[in-house]
Write a protein that holds these residues in place. Sequence first.
Motif, mmCIF file in Angstrom:
data_model
loop_
_atom_site.group_PDB
_atom_site.id
_atom_site.type_symbol
_atom_site.label_atom_id
_atom_site.label_comp_id
_atom_site.label_asym_id
_atom_site.label_seq_id
_atom_site.Cartn_x
_atom_site.Cartn_y
_atom_site.Cartn_z
ATOM 1 N N LEU A 43 9.840 -6.329 -12.333
ATOM 2 C CA LEU A 43 8.902 -5.804 -11.337
ATOM 3 C C LEU A 43 9.326 -4.414 -10.871
ATOM 4 N N TYR A 44 10.605 -4.223 -10.672
ATOM 5 C CA TYR A 44 11.146 -2.921 -10.262
ATOM 6 C C TYR A 44 10.782 -1.841 -11.285
ATOM 7 N N TYR A 45 11.027 -2.127 -12.552
ATOM 8 C CA TYR A 45 10.751 -1.132 -13.595
ATOM 9 C C TYR A 45 9.252 -0.965 -13.836
ATOM 10 N N GLU A 46 8.501 -2.030 -13.753
ATOM 11 C CA GLU A 46 7.046 -1.932 -13.932
ATOM 12 C C GLU A 46 6.432 -1.023 -12.867
ATOM 13 N N THR A 47 6.927 -1.114 -11.640
ATOM 14 C CA THR A 47 6.389 -0.307 -10.550
ATOM 15 C C THR A 47 6.738 1.165 -10.742
ATOM 16 N N LEU A 48 7.980 1.445 -11.111
ATOM 17 C CA LEU A 48 8.356 2.831 -11.402
ATOM 18 C C LEU A 48 7.533 3.390 -12.566
ATOM 19 N N ALA A 151 3.941 4.713 -1.377
ATOM 20 C CA ALA A 151 3.915 4.004 -0.101
ATOM 21 C C ALA A 151 2.522 3.890 0.514
ATOM 22 N N GLU A 152 1.636 4.837 0.209
ATOM 23 C CA GLU A 152 0.324 4.838 0.847
ATOM 24 C C GLU A 152 -0.816 4.520 -0.118
ATOM 25 N N LEU A 153 -0.734 5.068 -1.296
ATOM 26 C CA LEU A 153 -1.849 4.911 -2.227
ATOM 27 C C LEU A 153 -1.766 3.610 -3.022
ATOM 28 N N ILE A 154 -0.559 3.213 -3.399
ATOM 29 C CA ILE A 154 -0.401 2.045 -4.276
ATOM 30 C C ILE A 154 -0.151 0.767 -3.495
ATOM 31 N N ILE A 155 0.932 0.699 -2.748
ATOM 32 C CA ILE A 155 1.299 -0.594 -2.157
ATOM 33 C C ILE A 155 0.539 -0.916 -0.872
ATOM 34 N N GLN A 156 -0.328 -0.030 -0.446
ATOM 35 C CA GLN A 156 -1.241 -0.374 0.643
ATOM 36 C C GLN A 156 -2.549 -0.935 0.112
ATOM 37 N N ASP A 157 -2.648 -1.006 -1.204
ATOM 38 C CA ASP A 157 -3.884 -1.447 -1.851
ATOM 39 C C ASP A 157 -3.711 -2.873 -2.382
ATOM 40 N N ASP A 158 -4.569 -3.780 -1.951
ATOM 41 C CA ASP A 158 -4.485 -5.171 -2.401
ATOM 42 C C ASP A 158 -4.639 -5.307 -3.909
ATOM 43 N N PHE A 159 -5.306 -4.329 -4.524
ATOM 44 C CA PHE A 159 -5.509 -4.387 -5.978
ATOM 45 C C PHE A 159 -4.173 -4.368 -6.716
ATOM 46 N N PHE A 160 -3.213 -3.605 -6.192
ATOM 47 C CA PHE A 160 -1.883 -3.552 -6.816
ATOM 48 C C PHE A 160 -1.258 -4.943 -6.861
ATOM 49 N N PHE A 161 -1.294 -5.647 -5.746
ATOM 50 C CA PHE A 161 -0.674 -6.975 -5.676
ATOM 51 C C PHE A 161 -1.445 -7.980 -6.533
ATOM 52 N N GLN A 162 -2.742 -7.830 -6.575
ATOM 53 C CA GLN A 162 -3.551 -8.700 -7.430
ATOM 54 C C GLN A 162 -3.162 -8.539 -8.896
ATOM 55 N N VAL A 163 -3.041 -7.283 -9.320
ATOM 56 C CA VAL A 163 -2.665 -6.998 -10.710
ATOM 57 C C VAL A 163 -1.278 -7.549 -11.017
ATOM 58 N N MET A 164 -0.329 -7.315 -10.108
ATOM 59 C CA MET A 164 1.039 -7.753 -10.339
ATOM 60 C C MET A 164 1.141 -9.275 -10.362
ATOM 61 N N GLU A 165 0.408 -9.937 -9.504
ATOM 62 C CA GLU A 165 0.448 -11.401 -9.483
ATOM 63 C C GLU A 165 -0.181 -11.993 -10.739
ATOM 64 N N GLU A 166 -1.153 -11.278 -11.317
ATOM 65 C CA GLU A 166 -1.724 -11.728 -12.587
ATOM 66 C C GLU A 166 -0.715 -11.569 -13.720
ATOM 67 N N LYS A 167 0.129 -10.556 -13.612
ATOM 68 C CA LYS A 167 1.174 -10.360 -14.612
ATOM 69 C C LYS A 167 2.237 -11.448 -14.502
ATOM 70 N N LEU A 179 10.049 -3.804 -3.788
ATOM 71 C CA LEU A 179 9.336 -2.573 -3.433
ATOM 72 C C LEU A 179 10.157 -1.714 -2.482
ATOM 73 N N SER A 180 10.969 -2.339 -1.642
ATOM 74 C CA SER A 180 11.854 -1.539 -0.783
ATOM 75 C C SER A 180 12.898 -0.808 -1.629
ATOM 76 N N ILE A 181 13.340 -1.432 -2.728
ATOM 77 C CA ILE A 181 14.315 -0.786 -3.617
ATOM 78 C C ILE A 181 13.652 0.343 -4.405
ATOM 79 N N VAL A 182 12.396 0.167 -4.785
ATOM 80 C CA VAL A 182 11.667 1.250 -5.456
ATOM 81 C C VAL A 182 11.595 2.467 -4.531
#
Length: 315
Positions: A43-48, A151-167, A179-182
Motif C-alpha cells: 500500500l505504501y509503494y502503490e500510493t507513492l 494530502a488534499e487532492l487524493i486522500i480527501q477523496d473517497d474514490f481513492f479509498f474505494q479503489v484501494m479497498e477494491e485492490k 498514509l501517515s508514513i507516505v
Amino acid sequence: MTSRRLIRIKVLQLLYAYSKKDRATLAEIERDLMQSMKKSTDLYYETLLLLTELRHKAFQKIDTARNRHIASNEDLHPNMRFVENPVFDIIEKNRKFLLYINSNLISWNASPETIVYFYNKLVNWEKYKQYMNQPQVTFEEHKQLVLDIFAELIIQDDFFFQVMEEKNIYWNDDFELVLSIVYKTLWRIQPDMNNESDLLYPVYKVQEDHEFARTLARRAFLEYEKNIPIIDQYAPNWEIERISDMDKLIMSCAISELRNFPSIPIKVTLDEYIEISKTYSSPKSCAFINGILDKVLKQLQESKEIVKKGRGLIE
C-alpha cells in the motif's frame, strides 16, 4: 496509530477468522499474518507510485498534443513545470523504490481510469493553476505541491479509498498508519538526495516487528484455551458464552502479551487493547474489557506470571 497496534489488529482479525473454521493451524495463521504485513508495505509503494503516475499522465498529454496534425503554439511550447518537478524524479529514480515495485509487480496499469480521474481533478485545481503560473518556483514550492496533491487532492477523496479497498479488502485497517508514513516520506525529501538516498521508510521494522507479530500470534493461538477460564473467573455476572468472540479474543491476546513480552510495559499493553476494543467491539465492551483485564492483571502479578525486564519496566 503505531505499527505495533496494526500488528495487534491483524493478529486479532486472523485469529477471529480462523476461529470460524473447523480446522485452523498455527502455520496458516502465521503465513497469512506475514502476507498481510507485506500488503501494508505494498500500500505504501502503490500510493507513492500513484503520485508519479500523475506526472506520467501529464507528460503523455503533452506528447500527444505536440504530435497533433495541426498543433497550436501552446501545444508545441507547453508548460513543463509539473512534469519537471524534481520531487517526482527523486522518488522515481530511488533504487529501493524501483527494486520494490519491480520485484513485487506494483503497478497502476490495471486501473488507468484512476489516473485519469485524479489527473483531471489536478488540472482543474486552483493550487495547481497557481503553481503552473508562478514566474519561478523553489524546490520547497515543488515539494509543497506534491504534499498538497497527496494530502488534499487524493486522500480527501473517497474514490481513492474505494479503489484501494477494491485492490485489497484488508487495507482498510492499514490506511491510518501507511498514509501517515507516505506523508512523512514526501515531507523529508531534499534536493540533494540521490538514487541511493535513504528516502523510504519501512512500514514495519523487519526484525523486531516481524518477531513480535509471530510471537504474539503463536502465543495467543496456543494459550487461548488457557486464558478463557481466567476471563470467566472475573466475569461472574456473565456466562462466558454470552461474551462476544471478539471481546474474548481481545482479552486473551492482552493476557498472552502481558505474559510473553517482558520488554513491553504493562500500561502499553492494556492501553493498546482498550483502544482496539473501541473500534472492533461494541460500544459497551471497552469498559467491560478494561474491568476484566484489571482483575486478571492482579492475579497474574500475584502468581508471578508477569515478569518485566529492563529499565523502568519492573512494576
